[in-house]
Write a protein that holds these residues in place. Structure first.
Motif, PDB file in Angstrom:
ATOM      1  N   ASP A 111      49.287  31.332  38.117  1.00  0.00           N
ATOM      2  CA  ASP A 111      47.874  31.497  38.668  1.00  0.00           C
ATOM      3  C   ASP A 111      48.042  31.616  40.068  1.00  0.00           C
ATOM      4  O   ASP A 111      48.432  30.319  39.677  1.00  0.00           O
ATOM      5  N   MET A 112      47.484  32.507  40.261  1.00  0.00           N
ATOM      6  CA  MET A 112      46.866  32.310  41.915  1.00  0.00           C
ATOM      7  C   MET A 112      45.398  31.857  41.476  1.00  0.00           C
ATOM      8  O   MET A 112      44.442  32.651  41.061  1.00  0.00           O
ATOM      9  N   LEU A 113      44.323  30.613  42.411  1.00  0.00           N
ATOM     10  CA  LEU A 113      43.467  30.288  41.123  1.00  0.00           C
ATOM     11  C   LEU A 113      42.267  30.504  42.647  1.00  0.00           C
ATOM     12  O   LEU A 113      42.696  30.478  44.102  1.00  0.00           O
ATOM     13  N   GLU A 114      41.084  30.310  42.238  1.00  0.00           N
ATOM     14  CA  GLU A 114      39.875  29.956  43.355  1.00  0.00           C
ATOM     15  C   GLU A 114      40.049  31.505  44.418  1.00  0.00           C
ATOM     16  O   GLU A 114      39.467  31.914  45.228  1.00  0.00           O
ATOM     17  N   GLY A 171      38.091  38.603  42.441  1.00  0.00           N
ATOM     18  CA  GLY A 171      39.244  39.922  42.699  1.00  0.00           C
ATOM     19  C   GLY A 171      40.081  39.302  42.106  1.00  0.00           C
ATOM     20  O   GLY A 171      41.136  39.864  42.576  1.00  0.00           O
ATOM     21  N   SER A 172      40.123  38.159  41.171  1.00  0.00           N
ATOM     22  CA  SER A 172      41.647  37.758  40.650  1.00  0.00           C
ATOM     23  C   SER A 172      42.304  38.412  40.029  1.00  0.00           C
ATOM     24  O   SER A 172      43.532  38.838  40.424  1.00  0.00           O
ATOM     25  N   LYS A 173      41.565  39.463  39.204  1.00  0.00           N
ATOM     26  CA  LYS A 173      42.350  40.391  38.432  1.00  0.00           C
ATOM     27  C   LYS A 173      42.982  41.307  39.086  1.00  0.00           C
ATOM     28  O   LYS A 173      44.404  42.090  39.021  1.00  0.00           O
ATOM     29  N   ARG A 174      42.415  41.976  39.969  1.00  0.00           N
ATOM     30  CA  ARG A 174      42.979  42.809  41.047  1.00  0.00           C
ATOM     31  C   ARG A 174      44.400  42.500  42.002  1.00  0.00           C
ATOM     32  O   ARG A 174      45.466  42.615  42.063  1.00  0.00           O
ATOM     33  N   ALA A 175      44.281  41.144  42.590  1.00  0.00           N
ATOM     34  CA  ALA A 175      44.543  40.793  43.268  1.00  0.00           C
ATOM     35  C   ALA A 175      46.251  40.231  41.963  1.00  0.00           C
ATOM     36  O   ALA A 175      47.354  40.227  42.690  1.00  0.00           O
ATOM     37  N   MET A 200      47.834  35.646  35.440  1.00  0.00           N
ATOM     38  CA  MET A 200      49.129  36.400  35.431  1.00  0.00           C
ATOM     39  C   MET A 200      49.123  37.113  34.273  1.00  0.00           C
ATOM     40  O   MET A 200      50.249  38.290  34.355  1.00  0.00           O
ATOM     41  N   LYS A 201      47.730  37.167  32.968  1.00  0.00           N
ATOM     42  CA  LYS A 201      48.103  38.300  32.544  1.00  0.00           C
ATOM     43  C   LYS A 201      47.974  39.601  32.723  1.00  0.00           C
ATOM     44  O   LYS A 201      49.239  40.335  32.728  1.00  0.00           O
ATOM     45  N   SER A 202      47.301  39.798  33.858  1.00  0.00           N
ATOM     46  CA  SER A 202      47.199  40.663  34.484  1.00  0.00           C
ATOM     47  C   SER A 202      48.118  40.968  35.276  1.00  0.00           C
ATOM     48  O   SER A 202      48.890  43.277  35.423  1.00  0.00           O
ATOM     49  N   ALA A 203      48.996  40.454  35.427  1.00  0.00           N
ATOM     50  CA  ALA A 203      50.602  40.638  36.491  1.00  0.00           C
ATOM     51  C   ALA A 203      51.533  41.268  35.494  1.00  0.00           C
ATOM     52  O   ALA A 203      51.977  42.280  35.895  1.00  0.00           O
TER      53      ALA A 203
END
Length: 473
Positions: free
Chosen positions: A374-377, A381-385, A408-411
């Motif tokens: 995971d990329m935090l903070e 925009g987290s899901k898109r990123a 990271m499930k989105s990734a």
């Protein structure tokens, strides 16, 4: 008590607008800590009030470890007079200073301390990514000519920077300090402590965009590092960043642009040596940056631009770069059964993309395995990123990708849409169960000598995977 106190009571009290609560009449301390576990003898303990804990509860532990001075918030003193009176009676030599806000007082005291060293060249390094590496490269180079002091690791925040400057001593000629931020106003606060005369901005990316809202807001915040610039100051700015001219307008003094295609630069790229680093030349003299990846080469260009502005020769720069060692968790190459690229100290979309690009660019017959956490903070925009990173991972040419963490499930979902010869695995969460699942997925693909990238935000602690793969856990 031995040596001299870092600050005297006479100068400290008006600076922090404090009160010598029990009229000790003097203060003595030779180090400063905000964590009671880090306190050493003759230390000043500064308890901070957070959302989950109140540092004032740990004052007894700090005193047992040898603290000789303590800041206390005036509100805490008003509410717990008996508590402090008992401590004062038990430790009659300890000076208790009451202040309105302990964090503000720490910053004010640190700024006062820095002012005691007018001959110190003060350098600040900030940016969305590459700060620590750039600072370490610059320190390695500048140490060839000057006595240099830096902050350890990435102690670069509203508390980390003030604590770090208390390491400055009379013999130091250059102080180079990483300066980070994750909220509006933080850069201005820490700039008021160091008051940099030189500054490097590595880039304007998307780190903390979930808090600050936009790259424009990030650029504005980063530019506060120039708040104390004069016409003698030097700003080192990334030439190819789309905020380069904005940053240049914000800085007084000399502006030096760095990058791969800056005509005034004497640095030339020679060849990419893969995980062994990058060969370069300066005025015909060759050197090797042992940190792999063009992003690290770019960080080096920033450090070299600064060093040259401070009078270092090509031979001094090359000698400094050659002495550089990898910092924990930052493109750290670990050779063993597998070649592990441990880059898990921090992550945002920019640095994640660079790390994937590094592995993708390697010319090798060995398998490539990406372990992305995971990329935090990143906020809304987290899901898109994360989806974007999944797409990049799918197109990277890796033999396997392990996605770990909730975001990271989105990734994983995005990557799974691609029909490529790559095995995708998703491990939910970041607990020990998730770590073991990730290791299991890695071992199903990896053979001796294969290359494994570990990349995630610090909170994911992916180095736990390294420990297992290396047989240390």
């Amino acid at each position: 008590m031995t040596g001299e106190s870092l600050l005297t009571l006479e100068e400290l009290l008006p600076c922090v607008k404090g009160t010598d609560v029990f009229a000790r009449g003097k203060i003595f301390f030779t180090m400063v800590a905000t964590d009671s576990r880090q306190v050493k003898k003759q230390g000043l303990f500064v308890p901070l009030i957070g959302t989950a804990q109140d540092g004032h509860d740990y004052i007894p532990q700090a005193l047992k470890k040898g603290a000789t001075a303590v800041f206390i918030a005036s509100s805490s003193y008003s509410e717990r007079k008996d508590y402090y009176e008992q401590l004062a009676e038990k430790y009659p030599a300890v000076c208790f200073i009451s202040v309105k806000n302990t964090l503000t007082a720490l910053q004010q005291a640190a700024a006062l301390y820095v002012s005691h060293f007018p001959r110190l060249a003060r350098i600040g390094v900030t940016g969305s990514s590459g700060k620590t590496t750039t600072k370490e490269i610059a320190a390695a180079i500048l140490s060839r000519k000057y006595n240099v002091v830096t902050n350890e690791g990435n102690l670069n925040s509203e508390t980390g920077l003030p604590l770090s400057v208390f390491k400055i001593r009379e013999e130091h000629e250059v102080g180079i300090f990483e300066m980070g931020m994750n909220r509006v106003g933080e850069m201005a606060e820490i700039a008021s402590v160091l008051k940099p005369q030189y500054a490097i901005i590595t880039n304007i990316g998307t780190a903390h965009i979930g808090i600050l809202g936009s790259r424009e807001a990030i650029a504005e915040e980063k530019s506060q590092i120039f708040n104390y610039f004069t016409k003698e100051s030097v700003a080192v700015i990334p030439a190819d960043d789309d905020f380069a001219q904005f940053l240049a307008r914000k800085a007084k003094g000399e502006k030096i642009f760095f990058g791969e295609n800056v005509p005034t630069s004497t640095v030339r790229f020679v060849r990419d040596m893969g995980l062994d680093g990058t060969e370069f030349s300066i005025a015909g003299q060759k050197g090797v940056l042992k940190l792999p990846g063009m992003h690290n080469y770019r960080n080096m260009l920033a450090a070299i631009a600064l060093a040259q502005s401070m009078g270092l020769s090509a031979s001094e720069v090359i000698a400094g770069v050659s002495k550089l060692k990898a910092v924990f968790g930052r493109t750290e190459i670990r050779s063993g059964t597998y070649t592990i690229v441990q880059d898990c100290y921090n992550a945002n979309p920019d640095s994640m993309e660079k790390a994937i690009g590094l592995i993708s660019s390697l010319e090798t017959t060995k398998r490539k395995i990406l372990v992305l956490g995971d990329m935090l903070e990143l906020g809304s925009g987290s899901k898109r990123a994360h989806s974007s990173i999944g797409t990049k991972a799918a197109k990277s040419g890796a033999n396997a990708v392990v996605f770990i963490g909730n975001d990271m499930k989105s990734a994983f979902t995005a990557a799974s849409k691609y029909d490529v010869k790559c095995k995708f695995t998703y491990c939910e969460g970041s607990d020990e169960k998730a770590i073991k699942a990730a290791v299991s997925a890695i071992k199903k693909t990896a053979r001796a000598g294969d290359i494994i990238l570990l990349k995630a935000s610090r909170g994911m602690e992916l180095e736990r995977i390294t420990a297992i793969l290396e047989g240390k856990a």
